[in-house]
Design a protein around this motif. Sequence first.
Motif, mmCIF file in Angstrom:
data_model
loop_
_atom_site.group_PDB
_atom_site.id
_atom_site.type_symbol
_atom_site.label_atom_id
_atom_site.label_comp_id
_atom_site.label_asym_id
_atom_site.label_seq_id
_atom_site.Cartn_x
_atom_site.Cartn_y
_atom_site.Cartn_z
ATOM 1 N N ARG A 100 18.200 -1.785 6.474
ATOM 2 C CA ARG A 100 16.125 -2.195 7.043
ATOM 3 C C ARG A 100 15.851 -2.269 5.786
ATOM 4 O O ARG A 100 14.775 -1.927 6.144
ATOM 5 C CB ARG A 100 16.200 -1.473 8.051
ATOM 6 N N ARG A 124 10.375 -2.553 0.544
ATOM 7 C CA ARG A 124 9.979 -2.583 2.178
ATOM 8 C C ARG A 124 11.018 -2.573 2.961
ATOM 9 O O ARG A 124 12.310 -2.330 3.426
ATOM 10 C CB ARG A 124 9.866 -4.245 2.933
ATOM 11 N N TYR A 125 10.432 -0.898 4.057
ATOM 12 C CA TYR A 125 11.360 -0.521 5.041
ATOM 13 C C TYR A 125 10.957 -0.251 6.028
ATOM 14 O O TYR A 125 9.449 -0.269 6.772
ATOM 15 C CB TYR A 125 11.748 1.023 4.041
ATOM 16 N N THR A 126 12.150 -1.275 7.239
ATOM 17 C CA THR A 126 11.718 -1.272 8.823
ATOM 18 C C THR A 126 11.956 0.229 9.144
ATOM 19 O O THR A 126 13.168 0.740 9.600
ATOM 20 C CB THR A 126 12.562 -2.224 9.160
ATOM 21 N N SER A 139 5.464 -0.183 11.658
ATOM 22 C CA SER A 139 6.691 -0.097 11.819
ATOM 23 C C SER A 139 7.438 -0.258 10.480
ATOM 24 O O SER A 139 9.079 -0.116 10.009
ATOM 25 C CB SER A 139 7.006 0.077 13.212
ATOM 26 N N THR A 140 6.640 -0.793 9.419
ATOM 27 C CA THR A 140 7.345 -1.119 7.855
ATOM 28 C C THR A 140 6.758 -0.059 7.024
ATOM 29 O O THR A 140 5.192 -1.028 7.387
ATOM 30 C CB THR A 140 7.414 -2.939 7.748
ATOM 31 N N THR A 142 5.531 0.083 2.736
ATOM 32 C CA THR A 142 5.797 -1.062 1.849
ATOM 33 C C THR A 142 5.122 -0.700 0.412
ATOM 34 O O THR A 142 3.835 0.010 1.553
ATOM 35 C CB THR A 142 5.061 -2.649 1.548
#
Length: 151
Positions: A100, A124-126, A139-140, A142
Amino acid sequence: MMAERPRLFRPLVQTVLHNSRAVAAVEFALLAPLFFALLFGVLQVGIYLQNYNAVQSVVADGVRIVMIEYQKDNELSDEQIRSVILARAVNAPYLLDTDRLIVNVDRSGGSRISGAAEIDIEIRYTLSDIVPGYELPGSTVTHERSIFVAS
């Protein structure tokens, strides 16, 4: 027939009103969905804040490592910077999931400072959702930061 309907429900209503177990069951049925929604909401916000802080700290650590390497006259490629940040992100204390996580390192733009090269790092992390099948908006996470090194 209409007159009989209240008579049929009257014993049921009286039983519920006089039986404390029945009252507790009705109260639980009314309040449980609200309680669980609040519980899952607080957990989701906590996970979001932890991941937000982790992403910011990973970028700061990556910038710090790149600056130290450039001070030692060790010029890193974009792929080396990316791998250093990924290695930092997936290990303790951050423990982010690589599936993710997206790390972008970019030098393509011109530098805003003369005599210095500008390196842009973006992560970027989901986030994972607690409630399956329900994706929360935003839900991401950045985070982007620029590094200026002597060219």
